[in-house]
Enzyme design. Structure first.
Site, PDB file in Angstrom:
ATOM      1  N   PHE A  59       7.950  -1.446 -11.777  1.00  0.00           N
ATOM      2  CA  PHE A  59       8.353  -0.442 -10.791  1.00  0.00           C
ATOM      3  C   PHE A  59       7.156   0.377 -10.311  1.00  0.00           C
ATOM      4  O   PHE A  59       6.398  -0.048  -9.469  1.00  0.00           O
ATOM      5  CB  PHE A  59       9.431   0.476 -11.374  1.00  0.00           C
ATOM      6  CG  PHE A  59      10.790  -0.159 -11.464  1.00  0.00           C
ATOM      7  CD1 PHE A  59      11.520  -0.448 -10.318  1.00  0.00           C
ATOM      8  CD2 PHE A  59      11.343  -0.471 -12.692  1.00  0.00           C
ATOM      9  CE1 PHE A  59      12.783  -1.027 -10.390  1.00  0.00           C
ATOM     10  CE2 PHE A  59      12.601  -1.045 -12.782  1.00  0.00           C
ATOM     11  CZ  PHE A  59      13.326  -1.328 -11.627  1.00  0.00           C
ATOM     12  N   ASN A  60       6.950   1.553 -10.884  1.00  0.00           N
ATOM     13  CA  ASN A  60       5.976   2.519 -10.380  1.00  0.00           C
ATOM     14  C   ASN A  60       4.695   2.501 -11.214  1.00  0.00           C
ATOM     15  O   ASN A  60       4.754   2.468 -12.437  1.00  0.00           O
ATOM     16  CB  ASN A  60       6.577   3.922 -10.399  1.00  0.00           C
ATOM     17  CG  ASN A  60       7.858   4.006  -9.597  1.00  0.00           C
ATOM     18  OD1 ASN A  60       7.836   3.996  -8.378  1.00  0.00           O
ATOM     19  ND2 ASN A  60       8.985   4.069 -10.291  1.00  0.00           N
ATOM     20  N   HIS A  95       4.275   7.375  -3.107  1.00  0.00           N
ATOM     21  CA  HIS A  95       4.525   7.491  -4.540  1.00  0.00           C
ATOM     22  C   HIS A  95       4.613   8.948  -4.980  1.00  0.00           C
ATOM     23  O   HIS A  95       3.913   9.821  -4.471  1.00  0.00           O
ATOM     24  CB  HIS A  95       3.436   6.763  -5.328  1.00  0.00           C
ATOM     25  CG  HIS A  95       3.412   5.297  -5.061  1.00  0.00           C
ATOM     26  ND1 HIS A  95       2.310   4.503  -5.308  1.00  0.00           N
ATOM     27  CD2 HIS A  95       4.348   4.459  -4.545  1.00  0.00           C
ATOM     28  CE1 HIS A  95       2.579   3.254  -4.978  1.00  0.00           C
ATOM     29  NE2 HIS A  95       3.803   3.205  -4.509  1.00  0.00           N
ATOM     30  N   THR A 111       7.525  -7.621  -8.475  1.00  0.00           N
ATOM     31  CA  THR A 111       8.108  -6.282  -8.442  1.00  0.00           C
ATOM     32  C   THR A 111       9.501  -6.297  -9.042  1.00  0.00           C
ATOM     33  O   THR A 111      10.246  -7.275  -8.909  1.00  0.00           O
ATOM     34  CB  THR A 111       8.188  -5.748  -7.004  1.00  0.00           C
ATOM     35  OG1 THR A 111       8.898  -4.501  -6.999  1.00  0.00           O
ATOM     36  CG2 THR A 111       8.926  -6.716  -6.090  1.00  0.00           C
ATOM     37  N   TYR A 124      -5.621  -0.813  -4.788  1.00  0.00           N
ATOM     38  CA  TYR A 124      -5.521   0.047  -5.973  1.00  0.00           C
ATOM     39  C   TYR A 124      -5.402  -0.769  -7.258  1.00  0.00           C
ATOM     40  O   TYR A 124      -6.280  -0.726  -8.133  1.00  0.00           O
ATOM     41  CB  TYR A 124      -4.317   0.968  -5.784  1.00  0.00           C
ATOM     42  CG  TYR A 124      -3.881   1.773  -6.984  1.00  0.00           C
ATOM     43  CD1 TYR A 124      -4.800   2.462  -7.778  1.00  0.00           C
ATOM     44  CD2 TYR A 124      -2.530   1.873  -7.306  1.00  0.00           C
ATOM     45  CE1 TYR A 124      -4.380   3.222  -8.867  1.00  0.00           C
ATOM     46  CE2 TYR A 124      -2.107   2.633  -8.381  1.00  0.00           C
ATOM     47  CZ  TYR A 124      -3.027   3.299  -9.160  1.00  0.00           C
ATOM     48  OH  TYR A 124      -2.605   4.049 -10.234  1.00  0.00           O
ATOM     49  N   ARG A 154      12.983   7.156 -13.226  1.00  0.00           N
ATOM     50  CA  ARG A 154      12.214   6.004 -12.780  1.00  0.00           C
ATOM     51  C   ARG A 154      11.193   5.632 -13.848  1.00  0.00           C
ATOM     52  O   ARG A 154      10.784   6.459 -14.664  1.00  0.00           O
ATOM     53  CB  ARG A 154      11.498   6.305 -11.453  1.00  0.00           C
ATOM     54  CG  ARG A 154      12.450   6.561 -10.289  1.00  0.00           C
ATOM     55  CD  ARG A 154      13.244   5.327  -9.914  1.00  0.00           C
ATOM     56  NE  ARG A 154      14.119   5.536  -8.775  1.00  0.00           N
ATOM     57  CZ  ARG A 154      15.409   5.856  -8.854  1.00  0.00           C
ATOM     58  NH1 ARG A 154      15.975   6.018 -10.057  1.00  0.00           N
ATOM     59  NH2 ARG A 154      16.133   6.004  -7.769  1.00  0.00           N
ATOM     60  N   TYR A 166      11.474  -6.425   1.335  1.00  0.00           N
ATOM     61  CA  TYR A 166      10.337  -6.439   0.410  1.00  0.00           C
ATOM     62  C   TYR A 166      10.709  -7.125  -0.891  1.00  0.00           C
ATOM     63  O   TYR A 166      10.045  -8.085  -1.329  1.00  0.00           O
ATOM     64  CB  TYR A 166       9.863  -5.005   0.142  1.00  0.00           C
ATOM     65  CG  TYR A 166       8.929  -4.890  -1.049  1.00  0.00           C
ATOM     66  CD1 TYR A 166       7.719  -5.579  -1.075  1.00  0.00           C
ATOM     67  CD2 TYR A 166       9.262  -4.095  -2.149  1.00  0.00           C
ATOM     68  CE1 TYR A 166       6.866  -5.484  -2.169  1.00  0.00           C
ATOM     69  CE2 TYR A 166       8.411  -3.994  -3.234  1.00  0.00           C
ATOM     70  CZ  TYR A 166       7.218  -4.687  -3.249  1.00  0.00           C
ATOM     71  OH  TYR A 166       6.384  -4.600  -4.327  1.00  0.00           O
TER      72      TYR A 166
END
Length: 318
Positions: free
Chosen positions: A165-166, A183, A113, A11, A215, A137
């Site tokens: 993060f996202n 997600h 991350t 992605y 978030r 992770y």
């Protein structure tokens, strides 16, 4: 520049590879297709199907740098199968660095991350917050950052790590299609598309502006832009670590509202108790990225949802 993109069929890696090509760079993708997709490799990129440990078969002194996305990235899986994360994320990256040294390639941008920080009390999270990962992770990504710091000092490596993060949104024919999908935004869109009966909201009594967890979400194109900027910011002998975030974040209810407005669907929800270990807020600062890379997020939550929804509709019709 001539660049190797590991994980470039995934992605984020696929979108970065696409934007690199559009910027005039020469791109080679290395991906084992364990989670990526062959049609995710952008047209115009050379493709080598293989693991990170195969980087030595691809790299040579004609390459100017590496953008490293290939990794195992599911938190729950890392708890159940930690050996996969040490083997792929840590041992795989060490093999990549060995191959870079052998080929005399001295520039790398690492897709890290914000999970390296664990669940700190400080918000927004800056790079000065001590990293205390709470799962294998995050720990595996932090180990890679330690490797990059030592290699920069020992071998004059120019390295940049980007912690975030996202990620959401889409770009052209590239969007999220993970299996399993963990997600929030794509899972809410699956409800809007009628593929799931309802969305689950875990925790409505957090000390946040509407009781749901906060978030940090970034549009994938903004994230890709940061990686391109990091290429030119990388300095020999220095390992630069930058957080990428909005500094404010979005609540689960705010994301849900955006999904309802974009799709025009109600998106029913089921409220559940908090999940153990979920902090009220995880938001990253972008001050250092602004100062060092000239970067800041430019696309808002609605843009992320709209682009992801548009991609989903096109992909479903193919």
């Amino acid at each position: 520049m001539k660049l190797l993109v590991t994980g470039g069929a995934g992605y984020i890696g696929g979108i970065v590879a696409t934007l690199l090509l559009e910027a005039g760079h020469e791109v080679t993708v290395l991906d084992d297709l364990s989670t990526g997709h062959g049609d995710g490799v952008p047209e115009g990129a050379a493709f080598h199907q293989g693991a990170i440990t195969d980087a030595g078969d691809v790299l040579d002194p004609s390459f100017d740098g590496v953008l490293h996305f290939a990794a195992k990235s599911l938190v729950s899986e890392s708890v159940r199968r930690p050996e996969l994360y040490w083997r792929t994320n840590v041992c795989g990256t060490l093999a990549l660095l060995d191959a870079m040294r052998a080929a005399d390639v001295h520039r790398i941008v690492f897709s890290s991350t914000a999970a390296t920080y664990g669940a700190p009390d400080t918000t927004p999270i800056t790079e000065d917050v001590p990293p205390v990962p709470t799962n294998p992770y995050g720990a595996s990504k932090l180990a890679v950052d330690a490797m990059l710091t030592s290699e920069a000092q020992a071998y004059d490596l120019a390295a940049v790590s980007l912690r975030y993060f996202n990620v959401a949104g889409a770009y052209g024919d590239h969007g999220e299609r993970h299996d399993p999908e963990t997600h929030l935004i794509p899972n809410l869109l699956a409800v809007a598309a009628g593929e799931r009966p309802a969305a689950q909201v875990f925790g409505t009594d957090y000390p946040t502006r509407d009781g749901t967890a906060v978030r940090d979400y970034l549009h994938v194109v903004d994230l890709a832009d940061a990686h391109l900027r990091a290429l030119t910011a990388a300095t020999p002998g220095r390992h630069l670590i930058c957080n990428l975030g909005t500094g404010t974040g979005s609540t689960v209810r705010e994301v849900l509202t955006a999904v309802r407005e974009v799709t025009g669907h109600e998106v029913p929800v089921e409220e559940s108790p908090r999940r153990a270990g979920d902090p009220p807020s995880l938001v990253a600062s972008h001050d250092r990225a602004t100062a060092e890379l000239g970067w800041k997020p430019r696309r808002d939550l609605t843009s992320m949802v709209a682009d992801a929804w548009s991609y989903r509709q096109r992909h479903a019709s193919n």
